[in-house]
Design a protein around this motif. Structure first.
Motif, PDB file in Angstrom:
ATOM      1  N   LEU A  35     -24.976  80.603  54.113  1.00  0.00           N
ATOM      2  CA  LEU A  35     -24.966  79.474  55.046  1.00  0.00           C
ATOM      3  C   LEU A  35     -24.221  78.276  54.447  1.00  0.00           C
ATOM      4  N   LYS A  36     -24.459  77.994  53.186  1.00  0.00           N
ATOM      5  CA  LYS A  36     -23.767  76.882  52.512  1.00  0.00           C
ATOM      6  C   LYS A  36     -22.261  77.126  52.460  1.00  0.00           C
ATOM      7  N   ASP A  37     -21.880  78.377  52.176  1.00  0.00           N
ATOM      8  CA  ASP A  37     -20.454  78.713  52.099  1.00  0.00           C
ATOM      9  C   ASP A  37     -19.768  78.530  53.451  1.00  0.00           C
ATOM     10  N   ILE A  38     -20.441  78.957  54.521  1.00  0.00           N
ATOM     11  CA  ILE A  38     -19.879  78.834  55.867  1.00  0.00           C
ATOM     12  C   ILE A  38     -19.730  77.367  56.263  1.00  0.00           C
ATOM     13  N   LYS A  39     -20.734  76.546  55.919  1.00  0.00           N
ATOM     14  CA  LYS A  39     -20.696  75.127  56.291  1.00  0.00           C
ATOM     15  C   LYS A  39     -19.562  74.385  55.595  1.00  0.00           C
ATOM     16  N   LYS A  40     -19.173  74.857  54.437  1.00  0.00           N
ATOM     17  CA  LYS A  40     -18.062  74.225  53.716  1.00  0.00           C
ATOM     18  C   LYS A  40     -16.759  74.347  54.515  1.00  0.00           C
ATOM     19  N   LEU A  41     -16.646  75.437  55.286  1.00  0.00           N
ATOM     20  CA  LEU A  41     -15.435  75.663  56.083  1.00  0.00           C
ATOM     21  C   LEU A  41     -15.413  74.778  57.327  1.00  0.00           C
TER      22      LEU A  41
ATOM     23  N   GLU B  87     -26.211  79.878  63.210  1.00  0.00           N
ATOM     24  CA  GLU B  87     -27.482  79.975  63.939  1.00  0.00           C
ATOM     25  C   GLU B  87     -28.192  81.291  63.633  1.00  0.00           C
ATOM     26  N   GLU B  88     -27.406  82.338  63.504  1.00  0.00           N
ATOM     27  CA  GLU B  88     -27.965  83.659  63.168  1.00  0.00           C
ATOM     28  C   GLU B  88     -28.622  83.640  61.786  1.00  0.00           C
ATOM     29  N   LEU B  89     -27.940  83.031  60.833  1.00  0.00           N
ATOM     30  CA  LEU B  89     -28.480  82.934  59.475  1.00  0.00           C
ATOM     31  C   LEU B  89     -29.734  82.065  59.445  1.00  0.00           C
ATOM     32  N   LEU B  90     -29.695  80.952  60.166  1.00  0.00           N
ATOM     33  CA  LEU B  90     -30.855  80.061  60.212  1.00  0.00           C
ATOM     34  C   LEU B  90     -32.075  80.761  60.799  1.00  0.00           C
ATOM     35  N   ALA B  91     -31.856  81.558  61.845  1.00  0.00           N
ATOM     36  CA  ALA B  91     -32.958  82.298  62.477  1.00  0.00           C
ATOM     37  C   ALA B  91     -33.559  83.306  61.499  1.00  0.00           C
ATOM     38  N   SER B  92     -32.701  83.980  60.737  1.00  0.00           N
ATOM     39  CA  SER B  92     -33.165  84.953  59.752  1.00  0.00           C
ATOM     40  C   SER B  92     -33.944  84.273  58.631  1.00  0.00           C
ATOM     41  N   ILE B  93     -33.398  83.158  58.128  1.00  0.00           N
ATOM     42  CA  ILE B  93     -34.059  82.407  57.056  1.00  0.00           C
ATOM     43  C   ILE B  93     -35.404  81.875  57.530  1.00  0.00           C
TER      44      ILE B  93
ATOM     45  N   CYS C 218     -34.005  74.828  57.510  1.00  0.00           N
ATOM     46  CA  CYS C 218     -33.934  75.226  58.921  1.00  0.00           C
ATOM     47  C   CYS C 218     -34.108  74.082  59.922  1.00  0.00           C
ATOM     48  N   PHE C 219     -34.670  72.964  59.465  1.00  0.00           N
ATOM     49  CA  PHE C 219     -34.936  71.886  60.418  1.00  0.00           C
ATOM     50  C   PHE C 219     -34.393  70.526  59.979  1.00  0.00           C
ATOM     51  N   TYR C 220     -34.819  70.048  58.819  1.00  0.00           N
ATOM     52  CA  TYR C 220     -34.415  68.702  58.402  1.00  0.00           C
ATOM     53  C   TYR C 220     -32.895  68.563  58.311  1.00  0.00           C
ATOM     54  N   ARG C 221     -32.240  69.447  57.562  1.00  0.00           N
ATOM     55  CA  ARG C 221     -30.785  69.331  57.395  1.00  0.00           C
ATOM     56  C   ARG C 221     -30.021  69.516  58.695  1.00  0.00           C
ATOM     57  N   PRO C 222     -30.313  70.559  59.485  1.00  0.00           N
ATOM     58  CA  PRO C 222     -29.593  70.708  60.760  1.00  0.00           C
ATOM     59  C   PRO C 222     -29.786  69.506  61.695  1.00  0.00           C
ATOM     60  N   ILE C 223     -31.009  68.961  61.746  1.00  0.00           N
ATOM     61  CA  ILE C 223     -31.258  67.819  62.609  1.00  0.00           C
ATOM     62  C   ILE C 223     -30.527  66.579  62.093  1.00  0.00           C
ATOM     63  N   GLU C 224     -30.510  66.408  60.775  1.00  0.00           N
ATOM     64  CA  GLU C 224     -29.771  65.282  60.192  1.00  0.00           C
ATOM     65  C   GLU C 224     -28.269  65.398  60.486  1.00  0.00           C
ATOM     66  N   GLU C 225     -27.765  66.627  60.498  1.00  0.00           N
ATOM     67  CA  GLU C 225     -26.343  66.841  60.805  1.00  0.00           C
ATOM     68  C   GLU C 225     -26.042  66.412  62.246  1.00  0.00           C
ATOM     69  N   TYR C 226     -26.951  66.735  63.160  1.00  0.00           N
ATOM     70  CA  TYR C 226     -26.793  66.288  64.548  1.00  0.00           C
ATOM     71  C   TYR C 226     -26.793  64.759  64.615  1.00  0.00           C
ATOM     72  N   ARG C 227     -27.713  64.143  63.902  1.00  0.00           N
ATOM     73  CA  ARG C 227     -27.823  62.685  63.917  1.00  0.00           C
ATOM     74  C   ARG C 227     -26.552  62.028  63.374  1.00  0.00           C
ATOM     75  N   MET C 228     -26.005  62.584  62.317  1.00  0.00           N
ATOM     76  CA  MET C 228     -24.769  62.052  61.745  1.00  0.00           C
ATOM     77  C   MET C 228     -23.613  62.174  62.730  1.00  0.00           C
ATOM     78  N   SER C 229     -23.535  63.320  63.408  1.00  0.00           N
ATOM     79  CA  SER C 229     -22.480  63.535  64.400  1.00  0.00           C
ATOM     80  C   SER C 229     -22.618  62.556  65.560  1.00  0.00           C
ATOM     81  N   ILE C 230     -23.852  62.351  66.011  1.00  0.00           N
ATOM     82  CA  ILE C 230     -24.111  61.402  67.098  1.00  0.00           C
ATOM     83  C   ILE C 230     -23.701  59.991  66.688  1.00  0.00           C
ATOM     84  N   LYS C 231     -24.026  59.638  65.465  1.00  0.00           N
ATOM     85  CA  LYS C 231     -23.681  58.304  64.962  1.00  0.00           C
ATOM     86  C   LYS C 231     -22.165  58.092  64.945  1.00  0.00           C
ATOM     87  N   LYS C 232     -21.425  59.110  64.493  1.00  0.00           N
ATOM     88  CA  LYS C 232     -19.966  59.005  64.423  1.00  0.00           C
ATOM     89  C   LYS C 232     -19.345  58.848  65.814  1.00  0.00           C
ATOM     90  N   VAL C 233     -19.818  59.664  66.755  1.00  0.00           N
ATOM     91  CA  VAL C 233     -19.278  59.592  68.116  1.00  0.00           C
ATOM     92  C   VAL C 233     -19.627  58.250  68.754  1.00  0.00           C
TER      93      VAL C 233
END
Length: 202
Positions: A57-63, A73-79, A107-122
């Motif tokens: 998951l970390k490797d994919i997010k770097k891309l 999402e598939e990896l997060l569901a499995s984790i 599975c929750f804190y980081r993904p939600i924080e990523e959404y918040r950061m994206s919302i802030k930028k937009v």
């Protein structure tokens, strides 16, 4: 402590959690049996899979590629599912000190924080475009639509997280008094679950 400060009405969300807990208790949902009887080998395999999926998951997010989102999402569901199994079986090790914390962060804190950061930028982009002056702008309209999608996705993520932790809370409560189960570990799990539900309310 990593808590969340969402722009979600606390009273309405608290009521949502309370209603969901009562509904599920009334339905007498059937939960999986505890994993205490499962072999150490199987538990070890689950732990190894968690670490492998987290690394992937970390490797994919770097891309940062849009086409990789379904895979994320598939990896997060499995984790998420694997951590749940480890929590229910009362797993402890030096490698994974607290499955509850690891589950929350990954599975929750980081993904939600990523959404918040994206919302802030937009939102910042939209604010700048407003300062420029009135007039129709294609990019501004796209940003507005993106902001709506991100807000919707964020609230959806919070709702799913709340639902997950409600189920986990009820599951831990159900297995608390089963002979052979470690009450201290299960009580710890219940305490952590309530903390995360509280964070999701805010």
């Amino acid at each position: 402590p990593e808590s969340l400060g969402f722009l979600v009405h606390p009273t309405s969300h608290a009521q949502y959690i309370s209603i969901q807990i009562e509904r599920r208790k009334k339905r007498k949902e059937k939960f999986r049996t505890p994993m205490s009887a499962k072999s150490e080998l199987l538990i070890t395999q689950i732990v190894e899979r968690v670490f492998e999926n987290e690394k992937c998951l970390k490797d994919i997010k770097k891309l940062s590629a849009e086409e990789d989102i379904p895979r994320q999402e598939e990896l997060l569901a499995s984790i998420q599912g694997d951590y749940r199994e480890l929590i229910v079986c009362g797993y402890k090790s030096s490698d994974l000190k607290d499955a509850n914390t690891s589950l929350w962060k990954c599975c929750f804190y980081r993904p939600i924080e990523e959404y918040r950061m994206s919302i802030k930028k937009v939102a910042e982009v939209l604010q700048k475009s407003t300062l420029v002056g009135p007039g129709y702008d294609t990019n501004t309209e796209k940003s507005k639509h993106k902001l709506l999608r991100l807000n919707s996705a964020l609230h959806g993520k919070i709702a799913l997280a709340s639902s997950f932790y409600i189920d986990l809370l009820l599951e831990n409560e159900r297995i608390l008094d089963i002979p052979g189960n470690d009450k201290n570990i299960i009580s710890h799990n219940i305490h952590k679950t309530l903390i995360y539900l509280g964070d999701l309310e805010r």
